[in-house]
Write a protein that holds these residues in place. Structure first.
Motif, PDB file in Angstrom:
ATOM      1  N   PRO A 163       0.828  -1.212   0.000  1.00  0.00           N
ATOM      2  CA  PRO A 163       0.000   0.000   0.000  1.00  0.00           C
ATOM      3  C   PRO A 163       0.863   1.263   0.000  1.00  0.00           C
ATOM      4  O   PRO A 163       2.021   1.238   0.419  1.00  0.00           O
ATOM      5  CB  PRO A 163      -0.808  -0.106   1.295  1.00  0.00           C
ATOM      6  CG  PRO A 163      -0.450  -1.383   1.944  1.00  0.00           C
ATOM      7  CD  PRO A 163       0.677  -2.007   1.202  1.00  0.00           C
ATOM      8  N   GLY A 164       0.295   2.350  -0.462  1.00  0.00           N
ATOM      9  CA  GLY A 164       1.023   3.609  -0.541  1.00  0.00           C
ATOM     10  C   GLY A 164       1.642   4.032   0.782  1.00  0.00           C
ATOM     11  O   GLY A 164       2.779   4.503   0.831  1.00  0.00           O
ATOM     12  N   ARG A 165       0.920   3.849   1.887  1.00  0.00           N
ATOM     13  CA  ARG A 165       1.446   4.256   3.197  1.00  0.00           C
ATOM     14  C   ARG A 165       2.668   3.427   3.579  1.00  0.00           C
ATOM     15  O   ARG A 165       3.569   3.907   4.256  1.00  0.00           O
ATOM     16  CB  ARG A 165       0.364   4.190   4.269  1.00  0.00           C
ATOM     17  CG  ARG A 165      -0.075   2.806   4.660  1.00  0.00           C
ATOM     18  CD  ARG A 165      -1.280   2.817   5.609  1.00  0.00           C
ATOM     19  NE  ARG A 165      -1.694   1.565   6.144  1.00  0.00           N
ATOM     20  CZ  ARG A 165      -1.899   0.429   5.491  1.00  0.00           C
ATOM     21  NH1 ARG A 165      -1.686   0.353   4.205  1.00  0.00           N
ATOM     22  NH2 ARG A 165      -2.312  -0.649   6.098  1.00  0.00           N
ATOM     23  N   PHE A 166       2.721   2.177   3.122  1.00  0.00           N
ATOM     24  CA  PHE A 166       3.869   1.310   3.401  1.00  0.00           C
ATOM     25  C   PHE A 166       5.080   1.782   2.601  1.00  0.00           C
ATOM     26  O   PHE A 166       6.183   1.886   3.133  1.00  0.00           O
ATOM     27  CB  PHE A 166       3.508  -0.146   3.054  1.00  0.00           C
ATOM     28  CG  PHE A 166       4.471  -1.159   3.619  1.00  0.00           C
ATOM     29  CD1 PHE A 166       4.298  -1.652   4.901  1.00  0.00           C
ATOM     30  CD2 PHE A 166       5.539  -1.618   2.866  1.00  0.00           C
ATOM     31  CE1 PHE A 166       5.179  -2.585   5.430  1.00  0.00           C
ATOM     32  CE2 PHE A 166       6.414  -2.550   3.383  1.00  0.00           C
ATOM     33  CZ  PHE A 166       6.240  -3.032   4.667  1.00  0.00           C
ATOM     34  N   ARG A 167       4.851   2.099   1.321  1.00  0.00           N
ATOM     35  CA  ARG A 167       5.947   2.638   0.488  1.00  0.00           C
ATOM     36  C   ARG A 167       6.479   3.931   1.079  1.00  0.00           C
ATOM     37  O   ARG A 167       7.683   4.162   1.108  1.00  0.00           O
ATOM     38  CB  ARG A 167       5.465   2.884  -0.949  1.00  0.00           C
ATOM     39  CG  ARG A 167       5.478   1.667  -1.814  1.00  0.00           C
ATOM     40  CD  ARG A 167       5.348   1.994  -3.298  1.00  0.00           C
ATOM     41  NE  ARG A 167       4.430   3.055  -3.649  1.00  0.00           N
ATOM     42  CZ  ARG A 167       3.124   2.903  -3.846  1.00  0.00           C
ATOM     43  NH1 ARG A 167       2.579   1.721  -3.730  1.00  0.00           N
ATOM     44  NH2 ARG A 167       2.372   3.926  -4.178  1.00  0.00           N
ATOM     45  N   LYS A 168       5.574   4.758   1.544  1.00  0.00           N
ATOM     46  CA  LYS A 168       5.976   6.046   2.115  1.00  0.00           C
ATOM     47  C   LYS A 168       6.795   5.850   3.394  1.00  0.00           C
ATOM     48  O   LYS A 168       7.754   6.571   3.652  1.00  0.00           O
ATOM     49  CB  LYS A 168       4.732   6.877   2.405  1.00  0.00           C
ATOM     50  CG  LYS A 168       4.995   8.312   2.705  1.00  0.00           C
ATOM     51  CD  LYS A 168       3.680   9.064   2.865  1.00  0.00           C
ATOM     52  CE  LYS A 168       3.851  10.440   2.273  1.00  0.00           C
ATOM     53  NZ  LYS A 168       2.647  11.223   2.304  1.00  0.00           N
ATOM     54  N   ALA A 169       6.419   4.873   4.215  1.00  0.00           N
ATOM     55  CA  ALA A 169       7.099   4.630   5.492  1.00  0.00           C
ATOM     56  C   ALA A 169       8.477   3.988   5.323  1.00  0.00           C
ATOM     57  O   ALA A 169       9.360   4.199   6.164  1.00  0.00           O
ATOM     58  CB  ALA A 169       6.228   3.744   6.384  1.00  0.00           C
ATOM     59  N   TYR A 170       8.667   3.205   4.244  1.00  0.00           N
ATOM     60  CA  TYR A 170       9.896   2.425   4.132  1.00  0.00           C
ATOM     61  C   TYR A 170      10.663   2.637   2.831  1.00  0.00           C
ATOM     62  O   TYR A 170      11.696   2.013   2.606  1.00  0.00           O
ATOM     63  CB  TYR A 170       9.582   0.931   4.298  1.00  0.00           C
ATOM     64  CG  TYR A 170       8.953   0.620   5.631  1.00  0.00           C
ATOM     65  CD1 TYR A 170       9.708   0.691   6.792  1.00  0.00           C
ATOM     66  CD2 TYR A 170       7.606   0.284   5.732  1.00  0.00           C
ATOM     67  CE1 TYR A 170       9.136   0.414   8.027  1.00  0.00           C
ATOM     68  CE2 TYR A 170       7.029   0.006   6.961  1.00  0.00           C
ATOM     69  CZ  TYR A 170       7.798   0.077   8.101  1.00  0.00           C
ATOM     70  OH  TYR A 170       7.234  -0.192   9.324  1.00  0.00           O
ATOM     71  N   GLY A 171      10.183   3.497   1.972  1.00  0.00           N
ATOM     72  CA  GLY A 171      10.873   3.751   0.713  1.00  0.00           C
ATOM     73  C   GLY A 171      12.114   4.606   0.903  1.00  0.00           C
ATOM     74  O   GLY A 171      12.405   5.101   2.002  1.00  0.00           O
ATOM     75  N   ARG A 172      12.837   4.800  -0.190  1.00  0.00           N
ATOM     76  CA  ARG A 172      14.040   5.627  -0.169  1.00  0.00           C
ATOM     77  C   ARG A 172      13.706   7.014   0.364  1.00  0.00           C
ATOM     78  O   ARG A 172      12.703   7.615  -0.008  1.00  0.00           O
ATOM     79  CB  ARG A 172      14.596   5.733  -1.593  1.00  0.00           C
ATOM     80  CG  ARG A 172      15.911   6.459  -1.655  1.00  0.00           C
ATOM     81  CD  ARG A 172      16.428   6.620  -3.042  1.00  0.00           C
ATOM     82  NE  ARG A 172      16.026   5.525  -3.910  1.00  0.00           N
ATOM     83  CZ  ARG A 172      16.164   5.522  -5.216  1.00  0.00           C
ATOM     84  NH1 ARG A 172      16.665   6.556  -5.824  1.00  0.00           N
ATOM     85  NH2 ARG A 172      15.793   4.497  -5.933  1.00  0.00           N
ATOM     86  N   GLY A 173      14.540   7.481   1.274  1.00  0.00           N
ATOM     87  CA  GLY A 173      14.343   8.806   1.848  1.00  0.00           C
ATOM     88  C   GLY A 173      13.445   8.839   3.073  1.00  0.00           C
ATOM     89  O   GLY A 173      13.281   9.890   3.683  1.00  0.00           O
ATOM     90  N   SER A 174      12.848   7.711   3.448  1.00  0.00           N
ATOM     91  CA  SER A 174      12.006   7.684   4.642  1.00  0.00           C
ATOM     92  C   SER A 174      12.887   7.605   5.894  1.00  0.00           C
ATOM     93  O   SER A 174      14.075   7.312   5.813  1.00  0.00           O
ATOM     94  CB  SER A 174      11.025   6.510   4.585  1.00  0.00           C
ATOM     95  OG  SER A 174      11.718   5.280   4.565  1.00  0.00           O
ATOM     96  N   THR A 175      12.275   7.860   7.031  1.00  0.00           N
ATOM     97  CA  THR A 175      13.005   7.907   8.289  1.00  0.00           C
ATOM     98  C   THR A 175      12.522   6.810   9.229  1.00  0.00           C
ATOM     99  O   THR A 175      11.317   6.723   9.503  1.00  0.00           O
ATOM    100  CB  THR A 175      12.808   9.277   8.972  1.00  0.00           C
ATOM    101  OG1 THR A 175      13.223  10.294   8.059  1.00  0.00           O
ATOM    102  CG2 THR A 175      13.591   9.389  10.256  1.00  0.00           C
ATOM    103  N   PRO A 176      13.431   5.984   9.744  1.00  0.00           N
ATOM    104  CA  PRO A 176      13.037   4.958  10.726  1.00  0.00           C
ATOM    105  C   PRO A 176      12.448   5.605  11.981  1.00  0.00           C
ATOM    106  O   PRO A 176      12.879   6.678  12.400  1.00  0.00           O
ATOM    107  CB  PRO A 176      14.357   4.249  11.049  1.00  0.00           C
ATOM    108  CG  PRO A 176      15.227   4.511   9.869  1.00  0.00           C
ATOM    109  CD  PRO A 176      14.850   5.884   9.396  1.00  0.00           C
ATOM    110  N   LYS A 177      11.466   4.934  12.554  1.00  0.00           N
ATOM    111  CA  LYS A 177      10.808   5.431  13.770  1.00  0.00           C
ATOM    112  C   LYS A 177      10.897   4.353  14.852  1.00  0.00           C
ATOM    113  O   LYS A 177      10.822   3.167  14.556  1.00  0.00           O
ATOM    114  CB  LYS A 177       9.361   5.777  13.475  1.00  0.00           C
ATOM    115  CG  LYS A 177       9.219   6.922  12.472  1.00  0.00           C
ATOM    116  CD  LYS A 177       7.777   7.224  12.167  1.00  0.00           C
ATOM    117  CE  LYS A 177       7.576   8.341  11.183  1.00  0.00           C
ATOM    118  NZ  LYS A 177       8.601   8.628  10.238  1.00  0.00           N
ATOM    119  N   SER A 178      11.018   4.805  16.082  1.00  0.00           N
ATOM    120  CA  SER A 178      11.085   3.856  17.201  1.00  0.00           C
ATOM    121  C   SER A 178       9.742   3.714  17.919  1.00  0.00           C
ATOM    122  O   SER A 178       9.570   2.801  18.713  1.00  0.00           O
ATOM    123  CB  SER A 178      12.169   4.279  18.195  1.00  0.00           C
ATOM    124  OG  SER A 178      11.923   5.580  18.675  1.00  0.00           O
TER     125      SER A 178
END
Length: 188
Positions: free
Chosen positions: A94-109
């Motif tokens: 899904p788009g939200r998954f690509r946005k969360a883990y695609g190039r340029g995204s930021t890991p969250k804790s």
């Protein structure tokens, strides 16, 4: 010379393989993809799920982001770039998954709104299996169709496939580094 001009110049000077050679190279790439995935899973199996969201001091990433990123990237390299986006892909990535883990995204804790380790592993496995199915049915002529970066060696779809196990090994190394920073023993 700019980086894009340099890439364009070097891409145009590359001698492409024949369709027969491309098919043989695909067979080798599939084995490398399997090898890379087995190593990644070995690392993940040895990492407690309760540590997947921890970003160790001095590092910019965590295990969960690495797994999500590998999922998005493998979809892109083995499915989207080879056969294009299909309607069932929206459920898979899904788009939200690509946005969360695609190039340029930021890991969250923060676990709020993030998939669990089990969900990440399930999606990683589904993309892997679907990607291999695409590769088993791709024709040599399709392998030689041109694409843009990222690719390895050849500016054609085969190049994206060849890049896939290299990319996974890069991120397996990052998973190994995060594991060590978490105080876990190496797996090999």
């Amino acid at each position: 010379m700019s980086q894009s001009e340099n890439q364009s110049t070097s891409a145009s000077s590359v001698s492409l393989p024949s369709p027969e050679s491309a098919r043989e190279m695909l067979t080798g790439a599939i084995e490398q993809i399997r090898f890379a995935r087995n190593y990644t899973l070995e690392l993940l199996d040895a990492t407690p799920h309760d540590q997947w969201l921890t970003i160790p001091a001095g590092l910019p990433t965590n295990i969960a982001w690495q797994v999500g990123h590998l999922t998005v990237s493998q979809y892109g390299l083995l499915m989207f770039r080879i056969r294009g986006r299909q309607s069932e892909d929206l459920d898979l990535i899904p788009g939200r998954f690509r946005k969360a883990y695609g190039r340029g995204s930021t890991p969250k804790s923060d676990p709020e709104g993030q998939p669990s380790p089990e969900e990440l592993l399930e999606r990683l496995g589904r993309v892997y299996e679907s990607g291999l199915q695409v590769l088993e049915s791709v024709s040599p002529d399709v392998l030689l169709e041109p694409i843009d970066m990222p690719y390895a060696a050849y500016p054609v779809k085969l190049g994206a496939i060849l890049f896939c196990p290299l990319h996974e090994h890069i991120h397996a190394g990052q998973i190994g580094l995060v594991r060590r920073a978490l105080g876990l023993d190496p797996v090999r």
